[in-house]
Design an enzyme around this catalytic site. Structure first.
Site, PDB file in Angstrom:
ATOM      1  N   ASP A  13      -5.671  33.219  15.259  1.00  0.00           N
ATOM      2  CA  ASP A  13      -7.113  33.404  14.020  1.00  0.00           C
ATOM      3  C   ASP A  13      -7.646  33.997  13.318  1.00  0.00           C
ATOM      4  O   ASP A  13      -8.648  33.291  13.095  1.00  0.00           O
ATOM      5  CB  ASP A  13      -7.617  31.342  14.308  1.00  0.00           C
ATOM      6  CG  ASP A  13      -6.907  30.301  14.141  1.00  0.00           C
ATOM      7  OD1 ASP A  13      -5.521  30.652  13.562  1.00  0.00           O
ATOM      8  OD2 ASP A  13      -6.708  29.650  14.910  1.00  0.00           O
ATOM      9  N   LYS A  16      -5.543  37.676  10.717  1.00  0.00           N
ATOM     10  CA  LYS A  16      -4.201  38.650  10.321  1.00  0.00           C
ATOM     11  C   LYS A  16      -3.614  38.245   9.141  1.00  0.00           C
ATOM     12  O   LYS A  16      -2.838  38.924   8.560  1.00  0.00           O
ATOM     13  CB  LYS A  16      -2.789  38.173  11.701  1.00  0.00           C
ATOM     14  CG  LYS A  16      -4.130  38.394  13.010  1.00  0.00           C
ATOM     15  CD  LYS A  16      -3.264  38.605  13.810  1.00  0.00           C
ATOM     16  CE  LYS A  16      -2.682  36.306  14.082  1.00  0.00           C
ATOM     17  NZ  LYS A  16      -3.191  35.463  14.651  1.00  0.00           N
ATOM     18  N   GLY A  40      -0.123  29.970  12.019  1.00  0.00           N
ATOM     19  CA  GLY A  40      -0.829  29.949  10.709  1.00  0.00           C
ATOM     20  C   GLY A  40      -1.901  30.659  10.035  1.00  0.00           C
ATOM     21  O   GLY A  40      -2.565  30.575  10.453  1.00  0.00           O
ATOM     22  N   HIS A  41      -1.032  31.684   8.749  1.00  0.00           N
ATOM     23  CA  HIS A  41      -2.575  32.060   8.491  1.00  0.00           C
ATOM     24  C   HIS A  41      -2.794  31.817   6.837  1.00  0.00           C
ATOM     25  O   HIS A  41      -2.055  30.595   5.484  1.00  0.00           O
ATOM     26  CB  HIS A  41      -1.461  33.484   8.076  1.00  0.00           C
ATOM     27  CG  HIS A  41      -0.969  33.857   9.419  1.00  0.00           C
ATOM     28  ND1 HIS A  41      -0.814  33.943  10.434  1.00  0.00           N
ATOM     29  CD2 HIS A  41       0.794  33.779   9.570  1.00  0.00           C
ATOM     30  CE1 HIS A  41      -1.049  34.152  11.092  1.00  0.00           C
ATOM     31  NE2 HIS A  41       0.065  34.551  10.954  1.00  0.00           N
ATOM     32  N   GLN A 224      -0.013  35.014  16.739  1.00  0.00           N
ATOM     33  CA  GLN A 224      -1.390  34.544  18.214  1.00  0.00           C
ATOM     34  C   GLN A 224      -1.988  35.845  18.567  1.00  0.00           C
ATOM     35  O   GLN A 224      -2.515  36.499  17.162  1.00  0.00           O
ATOM     36  CB  GLN A 224      -0.748  34.262  19.185  1.00  0.00           C
ATOM     37  CG  GLN A 224       0.445  32.398  18.940  1.00  0.00           C
ATOM     38  CD  GLN A 224       1.389  32.460  17.970  1.00  0.00           C
ATOM     39  OE1 GLN A 224       3.075  33.370  18.268  1.00  0.00           O
ATOM     40  NE2 GLN A 224       1.984  31.799  17.073  1.00  0.00           N
TER      41      GLN A 224
HETATM   42  P1  GDP Z   1      -4.810  33.804  11.803  1.00  0.00           P
HETATM   43  O1  GDP Z   1      -3.714  33.484  12.013  1.00  0.00           O
HETATM   44  O2  GDP Z   1      -4.864  35.015  12.037  1.00  0.00           O
HETATM   45  O3  GDP Z   1      -3.784  34.787   9.976  1.00  0.00           O
HETATM   46  O4  GDP Z   1      -6.045  33.601  10.908  1.00  0.00           O
HETATM   47  P2  GDP Z   1      -5.789  32.089   9.792  1.00  0.00           P
HETATM   48  O5  GDP Z   1      -5.330  32.092   8.467  1.00  0.00           O
HETATM   49  O6  GDP Z   1      -5.391  30.986  10.684  1.00  0.00           O
HETATM   50  O7  GDP Z   1      -7.296  31.749   9.673  1.00  0.00           O
HETATM   51  C1  GDP Z   1      -8.684  32.385   9.814  1.00  0.00           C
HETATM   52  C2  GDP Z   1      -9.541  32.323   8.225  1.00  0.00           C
HETATM   53  O8  GDP Z   1     -10.176  33.031   7.901  1.00  0.00           O
HETATM   54  C3  GDP Z   1      -8.618  31.524   6.754  1.00  0.00           C
HETATM   55  O9  GDP Z   1      -8.871  30.201   6.641  1.00  0.00           O
HETATM   56  C4  GDP Z   1      -8.574  33.308   6.244  1.00  0.00           C
HETATM   57  O10 GDP Z   1      -9.137  32.636   5.087  1.00  0.00           O
HETATM   58  C5  GDP Z   1     -10.101  32.818   7.308  1.00  0.00           C
HETATM   59  N1  GDP Z   1     -10.574  34.681   6.619  1.00  0.00           N
HETATM   60  C6  GDP Z   1     -10.089  35.996   6.827  1.00  0.00           C
HETATM   61  N2  GDP Z   1     -10.866  36.202   6.442  1.00  0.00           N
HETATM   62  C7  GDP Z   1     -11.753  36.671   6.568  1.00  0.00           C
HETATM   63  C8  GDP Z   1     -13.725  36.991   6.022  1.00  0.00           C
HETATM   64  O11 GDP Z   1     -13.792  38.626   6.247  1.00  0.00           O
HETATM   65  N3  GDP Z   1     -14.569  36.369   5.880  1.00  0.00           N
HETATM   66  C9  GDP Z   1     -14.220  35.252   5.567  1.00  0.00           C
HETATM   67  N4  GDP Z   1     -15.290  34.608   5.889  1.00  0.00           N
HETATM   68  N5  GDP Z   1     -13.258  34.343   6.257  1.00  0.00           N
HETATM   69  C10 GDP Z   1     -11.599  35.159   6.372  1.00  0.00           C
HETATM   70  P1  IMO Z   2      -1.902  32.526  14.620  1.00  0.00           P
HETATM   71  O1  IMO Z   2      -1.064  33.006  14.196  1.00  0.00           O
HETATM   72  C1  IMO Z   2      -4.250  29.825  17.585  1.00  0.00           C
HETATM   73  C2  IMO Z   2      -2.001  28.180  20.828  1.00  0.00           C
HETATM   74  C3  IMO Z   2      -2.270  26.448  20.539  1.00  0.00           C
HETATM   75  C4  IMO Z   2      -2.138  26.272  22.036  1.00  0.00           C
HETATM   76  C5  IMO Z   2      -1.238  27.309  22.995  1.00  0.00           C
HETATM   77  C6  IMO Z   2      -0.723  27.117  22.779  1.00  0.00           C
HETATM   78  O2  IMO Z   2      -2.673  31.588  13.472  1.00  0.00           O
HETATM   79  O3  IMO Z   2      -3.229  33.311  15.402  1.00  0.00           O
HETATM   80  P2  IMO Z   2       1.912  26.410  21.513  1.00  0.00           P
HETATM   81  O4  IMO Z   2       2.160  25.788  20.128  1.00  0.00           O
HETATM   82  O5  IMO Z   2       2.379  28.223  21.167  1.00  0.00           O
HETATM   83  O6  IMO Z   2       2.613  25.905  22.249  1.00  0.00           O
HETATM   84  O7  IMO Z   2       0.555  26.702  21.516  1.00  0.00           O
HETATM   85  O8  IMO Z   2      -1.806  28.696  21.702  1.00  0.00           O
HETATM   86  N1  IMO Z   2      -2.025  28.552  19.612  1.00  0.00           N
HETATM   87  C7  IMO Z   2      -3.116  29.607  18.225  1.00  0.00           C
HETATM   88  N2  IMO Z   2      -3.630  29.432  18.690  1.00  0.00           N
HETATM   89  N3  IMO Z   2      -3.574  31.096  15.987  1.00  0.00           N
HETATM   90  C8  IMO Z   2      -2.372  30.464  16.178  1.00  0.00           C
HETATM   91  O9  IMO Z   2      -1.161  31.706  15.668  1.00  0.00           O
HETATM   92  C9  IMO Z   2      -2.198  30.015  17.476  1.00  0.00           C
HETATM   93  N4  IMO Z   2      -0.355  29.313  18.328  1.00  0.00           N
HETATM   94  C10 IMO Z   2      -0.746  28.694  19.082  1.00  0.00           C
HETATM   95  O10 IMO Z   2      -3.190  26.366  19.920  1.00  0.00           O
HETATM   96  O11 IMO Z   2      -3.625  26.124  22.783  1.00  0.00           O
HETATM   97 MG    MG Z   3      -3.908  31.798  12.531  1.00  0.00          MG
END
Ligand code: GDP
Ligand code: IMO
Ligand code: MG
Length: 435
Positions: A13, A16, A40-41, A224
């Site tokens: 998270d 990416k 989840g992005h 991840q």
């Molecule tokens: P990922 O799994 O690595 O793709 O990240 P996620 O999408 O799960 O979580 C990142 C969160 O931060 C999302 O809600 C994005 O919209 C938000 N985000 C990404 N870059 C930035 C940033 O530079 N500033 C802020 N405030 N939010 C951001």
């Molecule tokens: P993105 O791509 C954050 C975590 C779960 C749990 C552990 C194992 O959005 O960064 P699993 O379902 O893979 O067996 O869970 O890994 N986890 C993540 N945490 N971002 C993710 O993906 C994750 N994918 C799995 O919360 O701790």
């Molecule tokens: Mg994510």
């Protein structure tokens, strides 16, 4: 550099999805090489927000998106995601979405097993996403998984399912789950297969290699992050795949040299969702403020797909440096700097203390990882807003110093910097595809 590999450097998270979407403008195609719909992005473009899990984030810009052999794919989840993408105006066709026939099928029995084991584990649970990812990778390594190629041949598939159930049914009995007959697995698969068949392709690895040979720019999209890697993460509180850049080769079917420049995505503080060690975790109002997305309130720390609240803490330079080394990161993207706006001071963990000794790595033993005491360095905060800034020079001076300190501590130069969830709220210091 013609190819770029994007990897998470913390516990996921990091943002990416936003970075991959930003890079998509410059790339010809993207390949997912591990994980599944545990990812989840969130991608924000103007007043539109897109959420992806299995679909490579290039789908937002309609670029060729490949789900590689190293991915575990839940066909029902994928179909739902395709339908959601179409409902917000994205085009998903057999031309722009390709699934490797060597990818592993995630079945409802994997999800059920994941959830039942977590329920039984009580306070020892891992906090998985409950998507069946661990059990699917177990079956893959145990050589009893169903792969997309198997779906085309009903007779052979029936045989594979029998073998799979010989393993699963005793486990299901033990966990109080209903025993399954082959038909319980085969019938739903026969409904879903025709819908995905146009996307399932043979020799996808060669297609990627040919694209590279023809000068196409390929983006390898990691899900991840290194601290969730099954070898290098905080085991057993990890996911079940290798998430580090080296997995590009096995999970996409390309030589290691093909990964190109490795871009490590780094959040300006630390978060983790699910259980497991987290040395810099904060349990106070500062942690709550990070969860809310800081004063600006953008990008609050709740899971994109599971909605779970993320644990928050100060930036941990030790674990990001470890990720930089493990992944061969050549440049970092620092995200969510804006969330730190208005803090009187910000802390960086520069080392750990373990049993009175100082160490500069995350120990492999769980009880050691749980006992780490972070050593902090305090940096001056900034009162001005950095939200939406697109020019390095306009950043508050103290914010610039914080960023430069992070670069030094983690041992990699800054390429891009995020100041909001929006695609274009990105400061470019170096274009990852150039030079
Ligand atoms: P990922 O799994 O690595 O793709 O990240 P996620 O999408 O799960 O979580 C990142 C969160 O931060 C999302 O809600 C994005 O919209 C938000 N985000 C990404 N870059 C930035 C940033 O530079 N500033 C802020 N405030 N939010 C951001
Ligand atoms: P993105 O791509 C954050 C975590 C779960 C749990 C552990 C194992 O959005 O960064 P699993 O379902 O893979 O067996 O869970 O890994 N986890 C993540 N945490 N971002 C993710 O993906 C994750 N994918 C799995 O919360 O701790
Ligand atoms: Mg994510």
């Amino acid at each position: 550099m013609s190819n770029v590999t994007v990897v998470g450097t913390q516990w996921g998270d990091e943002g990416k999805g936003k970075v991959i979407d930003w890079l998509s403008t410059r790339a010809d195609m993207a390949v997912r090489f591990q994980g599944g719909n545990n990812a989840g992005h969130t991608i924000a473009v103007g007043d539109k927000t897109y959420k992806t899990a299995l679909l490579p984030s290039t789908v937002v810009q309609g670029k060729l998106s490949i789900i590689g052999n190293g991915v575990v794919v839940d066909p029902w989840a994928l179909l739902d995601e395709i339908a959601r993408a179409r409902s917000v105006g994205l085009s998903v066709t057999p031309e722009n979405l390709v699934i490797s026939e060597a990818a592993t099928v995630v079945l409802p029995l994997h999800r059920e097993l994941d959830l039942a084991r977590e329920a039984r584990a009580g306070d020892k649970k891992i906090g998985t996403t409950g998507r069946g990812i661990g059990p699917a990778y177990e079956d893959k390594a145990g050589r009893r998984a169903i792969r997309y190629a198997d779906l085309a041949d009903p007779a052979a598939l029936s045989d594979r399912v029998e073998r799979l159930l010989a393993h699963h049914n005793p486990l299901r009995v033990d966990l109080g789950l209903q025993v399954l007959a082959a038909e319980d697995v085969l019938a739903p698969l026969s409904e879903v297969y025709p819908l995905l068949a146009p996307h399932i392709q043979p020799v996808v690895w060669r297609r990627i290699n040919n694209a590279i040979a023809n000068g196409r720019r390929v983006l390898f999209e990691g899900a991840q992050a290194a601290m969730l890697d099954v070898d290098h993460g905080t085991y057993p509180y990890t996911t079940s795949s290798n998430t580090v850049s080296g997995q590009v080769s096995a999970g996409a079917g390309v030589p290691v040299q093909a990964m190109g420049r490795v871009l490590g995505i780094v959040k300006a503080y630390t978060t983790r969702v699910g259980a497991g060690p987290f040395p810099t975790e904060l349990f106070d109002e500062t942690g709550e403020r990070l969860t809310r997305g800081g004063a600006g309130g953008l990008g609050a720390e709740f899971g994109t797909n599971t909605g779970r609240k993320r644990r928050c803490g100060w930036f941990d330079a030790v674990l990001v440096r470890q990720s930089v080394e493990l992944n061969g990161v050549s440049g970092i993207v620092l995200t969510k700097l804006d969330v730190l706006d208005g803090f009187p001071s910000v802390k960086i963990c520069t080392g750990y203390e373990l049993d009175g000794e100082s160490i500069d790595y995350l120990p492999a033993r769980l009880c050691d990882a749980q006992s780490l005491v972070p050593i902090y360095e305090e940096c001056e905060g900034w009162t001005e807003s950095s939200q939406g800034i697109r020019d390095w020079e306009q950043l508050p001076e103290a914010a610039k110093r914080y960023v430069r300190r992070i670069e030094t501590l983690v041992g990699a130069p800054l390429f891009l910097l995020g100041t909001s969830p929006q695609r274009d709220d990105t400061i470019v210091l170096k274009d990852p595809f150039e030079g």
